[in-house]
Design an enzyme around this catalytic site. Structure first.
Site, PDB file in Angstrom:
ATOM      1  N   HIS A 114       0.828  -1.215   0.000  1.00  0.00           N
ATOM      2  CA  HIS A 114       0.000   0.000   0.000  1.00  0.00           C
ATOM      3  C   HIS A 114       0.861   1.263   0.000  1.00  0.00           C
ATOM      4  CE1 HIS A 114      -3.124   2.640   2.230  1.00  0.00           C
ATOM      5  NE2 HIS A 114      -3.560   2.479   0.992  1.00  0.00           N
ATOM      6  N   HIS A 155      -1.444  11.333  -1.881  1.00  0.00           N
ATOM      7  CA  HIS A 155      -2.748  10.850  -1.437  1.00  0.00           C
ATOM      8  C   HIS A 155      -3.724  11.994  -1.182  1.00  0.00           C
ATOM      9  CE1 HIS A 155      -5.806   9.578   1.498  1.00  0.00           C
ATOM     10  NE2 HIS A 155      -5.771   8.429   0.852  1.00  0.00           N
TER      11      HIS A 155
END
Length: 249
Positions: free
Chosen positions: A10, A52
Site C-alpha cells: 500500500h 494521497h
C-alpha cells in the site's frame, strides 16, 4: 488469466517509509513485494504525480492544495522528512518516474486515480493516457482503480484496453451496476465488507475481489478463506508476499 500477485504493498511500503515515494517502493521491494499501490493526481500544469491528500501539509514540506501548483514547484518539495530523518529530501515522484522503476524491475502497479475534487474526469483521462504510453510495450499493464466512477469512465474512454477496478468503502446504491458498466475487472473493497455472498456476486460477474487496507493477520486469513484475489497492506514487514519454498525432506 489474472496476472497480478495476491499481495500488494500500500502506497509503496505503507508505514515503513514515506508513502507514495520511490523510497517506499524500494522498501516494499526489499520485503519481497512485486506489486505496489499508489495514488496519482494532477499538478496545475497537468503532470501526473504521486500524492494521497488533496493538500500538501501532511506528507510534504508544501502548503495548500497540490493541484494549484505547477510540477516545477511540487518537484522542489521534501516528501520524506515528515516520516523520519532517514528520508529527508525525498522528492514527490511523477507517475513517469514510478513507471520506469516498475517496468525496469518487472513490478506490477495498481494506480489509484485520486482526483482533486472537481478534476475527476480530467484526472482519469490524463492518468490513463500516460499509463497507456508508459506501459505500451509491457505484457502486464497497470490496474487503474478509483472511488470516483467519473474518473474510471474517463479512463475507459481514453485507454479502453487498460484494466479498471472500482474502489468501494461502503456498498452504496448502484455500485455494482457501475462496476459492470465500467467493464471493471475487479472490485476493491474495504476488507470488512467482504462476505461469502459478496464474493460470489463479484466472482459471478467475472470480476476479481481485492481488499484494502489489511494490516492484521486474522483479517488476511479471513480474506484468503473467503477466496478473495488480492490483499493491499501497509504491513510489508508482517506479511511475506511469497510463500517460503518447502524442502523435500
Amino acid at each position: 488469466m489474472w496476472p497480478y500477485p495476491r499481495w500488494v504493498a500500500h502506497r509503496g511500503a505503507g508505514k515503513l517509509a514515506p508513502e507514495n515515494t520511490l523510497a517506499a517502493f524500494r522498501v516494499g521491494a526489499q520485503h519481497g513485494y512485486r506489486m505496489f499501490e499508489c495514488d496519482v493526481k494532477l499538478s496545475a500544469d497537468g503532470v501526473p504525480f504521486l500524492l494521497h491528500d488533496a493538500t500538501l501539509e501532511r506528507t510534504s514540506s508544501g502548503h495548500g492544495t497540490a493541484a494549484d501548483l505547477p510540477w516545477g514547484e511540487l518537484a522542489k518539495l521534501d516528501a520524506g522528512s515528515w516520516h523520519s530523518r532517514a528520508y529527508v529530501g525525498e522528492p514527490l515522484p511523477t507517475l513517469e518516474g514510478i513507471a520506469r522503476y516498475c517496468v525496469s524491475n518487472g513490478f506490477f502497479l495498481n494506480i489509484e486515480i485520486k482526483p482533486t475534487p472537481g478534476d475527476e474526469a480530467e484526472t482519469g483521462k490524463v492518468v490513463a493516457e500516460h499509463a497507456q504510453r508508459l506501459w505500451a510495450l509491457q505484457p502486464v499493464p497497470p490496474l487503474l482503480t478509483s472511488f470516483r466512477p467519473e474518473s474510471l469512465h474517463a479512463a475507459m474512454l481514453a485507454a479502453p484496453a487498460l484494466p479498471r477496478g472500482l474502489l468501494v468503502d461502503t456498498l452504496w446504491e448502484g455500485w455494482f451496476g457501475y462496476a459492470q458498466q465500467l467493464q471493471c475487472v475487479a472490485v476493491v473493497c474495504n476488507h470488512a465488507l467482504w462476505d461469502e455472498g459478496l464474493v460470489k456476486q463479484v466472482h459471478g460477474a467475472g470480476m476479481r475481489c481485492l481488499s484494502y487496507t489489511v494490516n492484521d493477520e486474522w483479517a488476511a486469513q479471513r480474506l484468503v478463506a473467503l477466496g478473495t484475489d488480492g490483499i493491499i497492506t501497509d504491513r510489508v514487514d508482517l506479511f511475506a508476499p511469497v510463500p517460503p519454498l518447502t524442502s523435500n525432506h
